[in-house]
Design an enzyme around this catalytic site. Sequence first.
Site, PDB file in Angstrom:
ATOM      1  CG  ASN A 183      -1.704   1.310   1.323  1.00  0.00           C
ATOM      2  OD1 ASN A 183      -2.638   1.506   0.545  1.00  0.00           O
ATOM      3  ND2 ASN A 183      -1.338   2.199   2.234  1.00  0.00           N
ATOM      4  CD  GLU A 184      -1.502   5.526   0.269  1.00  0.00           C
ATOM      5  OE1 GLU A 184      -0.980   5.969   1.293  1.00  0.00           O
ATOM      6  OE2 GLU A 184      -2.608   5.908  -0.160  1.00  0.00           O
ATOM      7  CG  ASN A 185       5.102   0.853   1.019  1.00  0.00           C
ATOM      8  OD1 ASN A 185       4.484   1.726   1.629  1.00  0.00           O
ATOM      9  ND2 ASN A 185       5.273  -0.354   1.502  1.00  0.00           N
ATOM     10  CB  SER A 241      -2.774  -0.314  -4.278  1.00  0.00           C
ATOM     11  OG  SER A 241      -3.937   0.387  -4.626  1.00  0.00           O
TER      12      SER A 241
END
Length: 795
Positions: A407-409, A453
Amino acid sequence: MLEATPLSEGWVLLHEEGELPAMVPGCVHTDLLAAGVIPDPFLGRNESEVAWVGRREWTYETDLHAGSGHEQTDLVFDGLDTAAEVLLDGQPLGRTRNMHRSYRFDVTGVEGRLAVRFASAYAEAEAVRGRVGERPAAYAEPYPYLRKMACSFGWDWGPTLVTAGIWRPVRLERWSTARIARVRPVVTVECGEGVVELHVEVERTRVEAHLAVEAAVGGVRARAEIDGTAGTVRLRVPDAGLWWPRGYGEQPLYDVELTLLHDAGALDVWRRRIGFRTVSLDTSADARGTGFTLAVNGERLFARGVNWIPDDVFPSRITRERYRERLRQAAAAGVDLVRVWGGGIYESEDFYDACDELGLLVWQDFPFACAAYPEEQPLRGEVEAEARENVVRLMPHPSLVLWNGNNENLWGFRDWGWEGRLGGDSWGEGYYLGLLPRVVAELDPARPYTAGSPWSGSWAHHPNDPAHGTHHSWEVWNREDYAGYRRQVPRFVAEFGWQAPPAYATLRRALPGEELAPDSPGMLHHQKADDGNGKLRRGLARHFAVPEGDFDRWHYLTQVNQARAVAAGIEHWRSHWPVCAGTVVWQLNDCWPVTSWAAVDGDGREKPLYHELRRLYADRLPTVRVRGGGLVLAAVNQAPEPWAGAARLRRMSVDGEVLGEGTVPFRADRRAVADVPVPRELEPVGAKEFLVADVRGGDDPQALRALYFPSPDREIPYPRPEFDVTVAPGAVTVTAHTLVRDLLLQADRLQPEARADRGLVTLLPGERVTIGVRGWETPDPDAARAALYCLEPIR
Ligand code: BMA
């Protein structure tokens, strides 16, 4: 035959003044709470008072009798949270450092006092950080250095309650000759036949023993020899019923049983439930960029999604019933995809079982969120081990359709200043673009994988580029107005959302004795987002007059605003199918009582947004859009049949006057959107006017309504609302004499357990609605009236 005995009795938690009875599975916080040692951290500002718990070491003990009658006895932990030493009479059996793995120790023939000694997660994570060096992260807590549920350390909707404990079941397994160590089921559909390939691995006490496996599914049986420690059985099920997401077909599930055999008989059995379906993810380039469209059994779909966070910050408390209830709520809101977000956990079987049955597609993040994650040892080995174990564990579930690296990395690396600060240090790219896709391709070749994502598919585009792959739309909540959603048509919106406080009864329970105000101490404590209240207030002020000194009105309006915001996004994006192929609302649920983006609050109560989702995610959604200087009625039809009929359009004034009227025919193909121009003369003009579209297909039992107000609410001269209220057991009926916009019955104000079956309703003069109410024992019209809210004239 292998004998499994739960080891859940007799556990104690050692405490400074002695010992306490301990729940296994459980955690230190819940044991201390049950014993009255700590106050409930969900109430008031108690969270801060119990912060010490996460900084201590804790030991669990019980007696272990390995027993005999078998050649080997294993002590099996399905989950330990997190860094622990397992000891028998003081002698080490082993060490653990990963909440996301299971552990097995050979305890053949032993007896004694079993101890599980947990280090503080802080101490362990900080020690690793000391060795591998600090990495940038969205929160100043050491979650990237330990394989533990990240949000245990707090999040922008979650408390910092750093757990320790035996969080999943423990048992003794006694066995002889051999046991089944792993079964990896690859399930596909080939020419209408269901195909199951079971890759079996065994562990032996006797190398020479002749072993075979026999498997059965859907009335078909097959057998294979075990060569050394491995074997494969392949079964073909003719005419297998296909498993579909809800709304697309049935969810037939098949029991699979695999038995390990030795000359003398059965040694071990593995049982799971599977479903036959294919899944693919189309990420091909097209004229608009790079798509992101899931297809199940070849049917391409717009994913009507919600993001899932751990349903309790103490995940060992989440029962099978609670998982089922929360997921039932999702399905009842029209949701067909649930994304298990990467700051949480690989969920329990109970979660995926419920999704299999309800027809909810699952997108599973690997547990990495909002940080640069070091790739040095001991982390790298842990990540690989946990990924291998969980991929195989979750593979049987037909609901699981997508693995996602993080997530978002990837976004954070590029956009949040990490790239420069890292100065070449590892940050997780090797996991998301190397290790994890390799593990998925090797073990679970029939399921798609996406690296992150958001992610645009490659470094050629910005990771959050709306034209390529998945997109997270956060600028709108953080800085803009929700009208901003309309500026873009992303290919897949994997996160977007808007905050609102929880239900009144939830606040009342969580903040006992507090005089509630938007900025009262408990309200602020139960708001974890950066400038959360400021964003709520500014977001509200763009649409409504912010009520001063009237908490109830503020509470109602912020909830209305949340529903409006999410509706603005979903109506726009669904109307652009198939360019946009999904919306995943941030977030379905909460892990404690808090002001957050959730649709269902921390006590399980449904906010108005929840009910709005039922309209937004229905197969058929009429919505009025501004297109090319004029208005169109977009008939969004996700049903398998065409939708055709007539729309009655009324140009009205808020005083109730009909200024113009007409009927237009419409026809939307199956799973398609049709734009029907609104005749110019019916377009509402100015703050006093609005458009009502009552859309009815030939087979529809009743019309669906779309409303369009060209001006923001704060400019609309709403009339003073007038309506009658009558009550009957289980129902409140409201009859409007004026326009009544966004009428809401806050059922939990009638009685905390009471639930209404609908949220915001707008009535035209003369219209009537009956709201079903469960759990209200003493219906009374005055009480109902006091619990009814709606928009009022600007003061
Ligand atoms: C995204 C999520 C979460 C967060 C949410 C709200 O960043 O992935 O990390 O809780 O937005 O800010």
